[in-house]
Design a protein around this motif. Structure first.
Motif, PDB file in Angstrom:
ATOM      1  N   GLN A 117       0.830  -1.206   0.000  1.00  0.00           N
ATOM      2  CA  GLN A 117       0.000   0.000   0.000  1.00  0.00           C
ATOM      3  C   GLN A 117       0.864   1.256   0.000  1.00  0.00           C
ATOM      4  OE1 GLN A 117      -2.438  -0.796   3.419  1.00  0.00           O
ATOM      5  NE2 GLN A 117      -3.931  -1.958   2.232  1.00  0.00           N
ATOM      6  N   LEU A 118       1.952   1.230   0.784  1.00  0.00           N
ATOM      7  CA  LEU A 118       2.854   2.376   0.815  1.00  0.00           C
ATOM      8  C   LEU A 118       3.519   2.569  -0.545  1.00  0.00           C
ATOM      9  CD1 LEU A 118       4.252   4.635   2.378  1.00  0.00           C
ATOM     10  CD2 LEU A 118       5.961   2.952   3.106  1.00  0.00           C
ATOM     11  N   ASN A 119       3.889   1.474  -1.183  1.00  0.00           N
ATOM     12  CA  ASN A 119       4.499   1.556  -2.507  1.00  0.00           C
ATOM     13  C   ASN A 119       3.563   2.250  -3.499  1.00  0.00           C
ATOM     14  OD1 ASN A 119       6.515   0.994  -4.490  1.00  0.00           O
ATOM     15  ND2 ASN A 119       5.257  -0.715  -5.194  1.00  0.00           N
ATOM     16  N   ARG A 124       4.262   5.831  -5.263  1.00  0.00           N
ATOM     17  CA  ARG A 124       4.243   5.939  -6.720  1.00  0.00           C
ATOM     18  C   ARG A 124       3.367   7.124  -7.145  1.00  0.00           C
ATOM     19  NH1 ARG A 124       1.243   4.804 -10.863  1.00  0.00           N
ATOM     20  NH2 ARG A 124      -0.429   3.834  -9.698  1.00  0.00           N
ATOM     21  N   LEU A 125       2.212   7.252  -6.523  1.00  0.00           N
ATOM     22  CA  LEU A 125       1.313   8.358  -6.855  1.00  0.00           C
ATOM     23  C   LEU A 125       1.904   9.702  -6.442  1.00  0.00           C
ATOM     24  CD1 LEU A 125      -2.066   6.719  -5.800  1.00  0.00           C
ATOM     25  CD2 LEU A 125      -1.291   7.196  -8.134  1.00  0.00           C
ATOM     26  N   LEU A 126       2.504   9.766  -5.254  1.00  0.00           N
ATOM     27  CA  LEU A 126       3.094  11.022  -4.780  1.00  0.00           C
ATOM     28  C   LEU A 126       4.275  11.444  -5.644  1.00  0.00           C
ATOM     29  CD1 LEU A 126       2.935  10.533  -0.915  1.00  0.00           C
ATOM     30  CD2 LEU A 126       1.632  12.163  -2.284  1.00  0.00           C
ATOM     31  N   ARG A 127       5.128  10.486  -5.997  1.00  0.00           N
ATOM     32  CA  ARG A 127       6.271  10.820  -6.842  1.00  0.00           C
ATOM     33  C   ARG A 127       5.804  11.294  -8.216  1.00  0.00           C
ATOM     34  NH1 ARG A 127      10.025   5.786  -5.090  1.00  0.00           N
ATOM     35  NH2 ARG A 127      11.000   6.781  -3.286  1.00  0.00           N
ATOM     36  N   GLY A 128       4.765  10.650  -8.722  1.00  0.00           N
ATOM     37  CA  GLY A 128       4.225  11.036 -10.023  1.00  0.00           C
ATOM     38  C   GLY A 128       3.697  12.458 -10.031  1.00  0.00           C
ATOM     39  N   SER A 129       3.224  12.916  -8.880  1.00  0.00           N
ATOM     40  CA  SER A 129       2.695  14.279  -8.797  1.00  0.00           C
ATOM     41  C   SER A 129       3.724  15.265  -8.237  1.00  0.00           C
ATOM     42  CB  SER A 129       1.440  14.296  -7.910  1.00  0.00           C
ATOM     43  OG  SER A 129       1.790  14.007  -6.564  1.00  0.00           O
ATOM     44  N   GLY A 130       4.941  14.762  -7.938  1.00  0.00           N
ATOM     45  CA  GLY A 130       5.994  15.633  -7.414  1.00  0.00           C
ATOM     46  C   GLY A 130       5.822  16.004  -5.960  1.00  0.00           C
ATOM     47  N   GLN A 131       5.014  15.259  -5.216  1.00  0.00           N
ATOM     48  CA  GLN A 131       4.727  15.609  -3.830  1.00  0.00           C
ATOM     49  C   GLN A 131       5.449  14.738  -2.803  1.00  0.00           C
ATOM     50  OE1 GLN A 131       0.523  15.937  -3.110  1.00  0.00           O
ATOM     51  NE2 GLN A 131       0.162  16.711  -5.149  1.00  0.00           N
ATOM     52  N   ALA A 132       6.292  13.795  -3.225  1.00  0.00           N
ATOM     53  CA  ALA A 132       6.995  12.921  -2.279  1.00  0.00           C
ATOM     54  C   ALA A 132       8.102  13.706  -1.590  1.00  0.00           C
ATOM     55  CB  ALA A 132       7.576  11.708  -2.999  1.00  0.00           C
ATOM     56  N   GLY A 133       8.228  13.519  -0.285  1.00  0.00           N
ATOM     57  CA  GLY A 133       9.264  14.194   0.492  1.00  0.00           C
ATOM     58  C   GLY A 133      10.143  13.201   1.223  1.00  0.00           C
TER      59      GLY A 133
END
Length: 68
Positions: free
Chosen positions: A21-23, A27-36
Motif C-alpha cells: 500500500q505504501l508503494n 508511486r502516486l506522490l512521486r508522479g505528482s511531485g509531492q513525495a518528500g
C-alpha cells in the motif's frame, strides 16, 4: 531466505500488505511531485520492521538519488 517463525507469520503478512500500500501511495506522490524525505523514511522503517520480524539485522541503506 530463512523461514518466518509461526508466531511472526501474521505480523510479516501485515507488513507485506502495508509495504504494498505504501508503494502505491509513494508511486502516486512521486508522479505528482509531492513525495518528500518523510516518505523515504517510512519506506525504510517498514523494510526494517520486516527484517526484524524475520529475525534479520537491518541493511544499511544508501540515500536514493535526488533525496535528502
Amino acid at each position: 531466505m530463512p523461514r518466518v517463525p509461526e508466531v511472526n507469520e501474521a505480523a510479516y503478512a501485515q507488513l507485506v500488505q502495508a509495504a504494498a500500500q505504501l508503494n502505491e501511495l509513494v508511486r502516486l506522490l512521486r508522479g505528482s511531485g509531492q513525495a518528500g524525505a518523510d516518505i523515504e523514511q517510512a519506506i525504510a522503517g517498514i523494510g526494517e520492521a520486516a527484517m526484524a520480524v524475520r529475525g534479520m539485522a537491518p541493511v544499511e541503506r544508501k540515500p536514493r538519488q535526488g533525496s535528502i
